[in-house]
Design a protein around this motif. Structure first.
Motif, PDB file in Angstrom:
ATOM      1  N   TYR A  61      90.354  28.745  22.514  1.00  0.00           N
ATOM      2  CA  TYR A  61      91.845  28.535  21.425  1.00  0.00           C
ATOM      3  C   TYR A  61      91.926  26.932  22.160  1.00  0.00           C
ATOM      4  O   TYR A  61      92.099  26.645  23.360  1.00  0.00           O
ATOM      5  CB  TYR A  61      93.099  29.256  21.885  1.00  0.00           C
ATOM      6  CG  TYR A  61      92.575  30.558  21.267  1.00  0.00           C
ATOM      7  CD1 TYR A  61      93.058  30.847  20.106  1.00  0.00           C
ATOM      8  CD2 TYR A  61      92.053  31.701  22.009  1.00  0.00           C
ATOM      9  CE1 TYR A  61      92.987  32.428  19.493  1.00  0.00           C
ATOM     10  CE2 TYR A  61      92.058  33.146  21.654  1.00  0.00           C
ATOM     11  CZ  TYR A  61      92.321  33.077  20.436  1.00  0.00           C
ATOM     12  OH  TYR A  61      92.308  34.557  20.004  1.00  0.00           O
ATOM     13  N   GLU A  63      94.461  23.607  22.746  1.00  0.00           N
ATOM     14  CA  GLU A  63      95.864  23.519  23.453  1.00  0.00           C
ATOM     15  C   GLU A  63      96.846  23.616  22.384  1.00  0.00           C
ATOM     16  O   GLU A  63      96.639  22.787  21.349  1.00  0.00           O
ATOM     17  CB  GLU A  63      95.757  22.338  24.205  1.00  0.00           C
ATOM     18  CG  GLU A  63      94.978  22.336  25.583  1.00  0.00           C
ATOM     19  CD  GLU A  63      95.360  23.614  26.712  1.00  0.00           C
ATOM     20  OE1 GLU A  63      96.613  23.708  26.716  1.00  0.00           O
ATOM     21  OE2 GLU A  63      94.582  24.324  27.076  1.00  0.00           O
ATOM     22  N   ARG A  65     100.032  22.009  20.368  1.00  0.00           N
ATOM     23  CA  ARG A  65     100.585  20.463  20.123  1.00  0.00           C
ATOM     24  C   ARG A  65     102.111  20.697  20.686  1.00  0.00           C
ATOM     25  O   ARG A  65     102.716  21.725  20.445  1.00  0.00           O
ATOM     26  CB  ARG A  65     100.170  20.131  18.954  1.00  0.00           C
ATOM     27  CG  ARG A  65      98.877  20.126  18.657  1.00  0.00           C
ATOM     28  CD  ARG A  65      98.777  19.470  16.989  1.00  0.00           C
ATOM     29  NE  ARG A  65      97.419  19.286  16.798  1.00  0.00           N
ATOM     30  CZ  ARG A  65      97.026  18.618  15.840  1.00  0.00           C
ATOM     31  NH1 ARG A  65      97.788  18.005  14.802  1.00  0.00           N
ATOM     32  NH2 ARG A  65      95.703  18.420  15.367  1.00  0.00           N
ATOM     33  N   THR A  66     102.317  19.563  21.197  1.00  0.00           N
ATOM     34  CA  THR A  66     103.843  19.272  21.606  1.00  0.00           C
ATOM     35  C   THR A  66     104.472  18.122  20.751  1.00  0.00           C
ATOM     36  O   THR A  66     103.408  17.239  20.653  1.00  0.00           O
ATOM     37  CB  THR A  66     103.894  19.227  23.109  1.00  0.00           C
ATOM     38  OG1 THR A  66     103.266  18.014  23.268  1.00  0.00           O
ATOM     39  CG2 THR A  66     103.705  20.465  23.815  1.00  0.00           C
TER      40      THR A  66
END
Length: 96
Positions: A61, A63, A65-66
């Motif tokens: 998977y 990472e 997103r922020t």
């Protein structure tokens, strides 16, 4: 006039009804509405197929997103004003 419409060839019109049906591969005809409904349910509402989940254990998977900056109210208003007029409402009653 009404009598003429309801009579065809000297006989009253047949009532609208679902024809006799049989299961696939069978010769027995079913006349009862409950039996017909059961056959149609078997045909149109099949049991769900078991999903093959054997390959999900190795999946990598990404990472998540922020977002560093928040959306401003002015940006939303500008986007809404830029929509084309005279469009049908969407599912949430927002003009598309």
């Amino acid at each position: 006039m009404v009598k003429w419409v309801c009579i065809v060839d000297g006989k009253p019109k047949a009532l609208l009804q679902f024809p006799f049906i049989s299961r696939l591969g069978e010769e027995t005809l079913y006349y009862n509405n409950k039996e017909k409904a059961a056959i149609l349910a078997e045909y149109f509402f099949l049991l769900p197929v078991e999903a093959d989940l054997s390959n999900i254990l190795e999946f990598i998977y990404l990472e998540p997103r922020t977002v560093k900056e928040k959306v401003k109210e002015e940006d939303i208003i500008a986007a809404l004003k830029g929509l084309a007029p005279n469009k049908a409402l969407g599912l949430k009653k927002i003009i598309n």
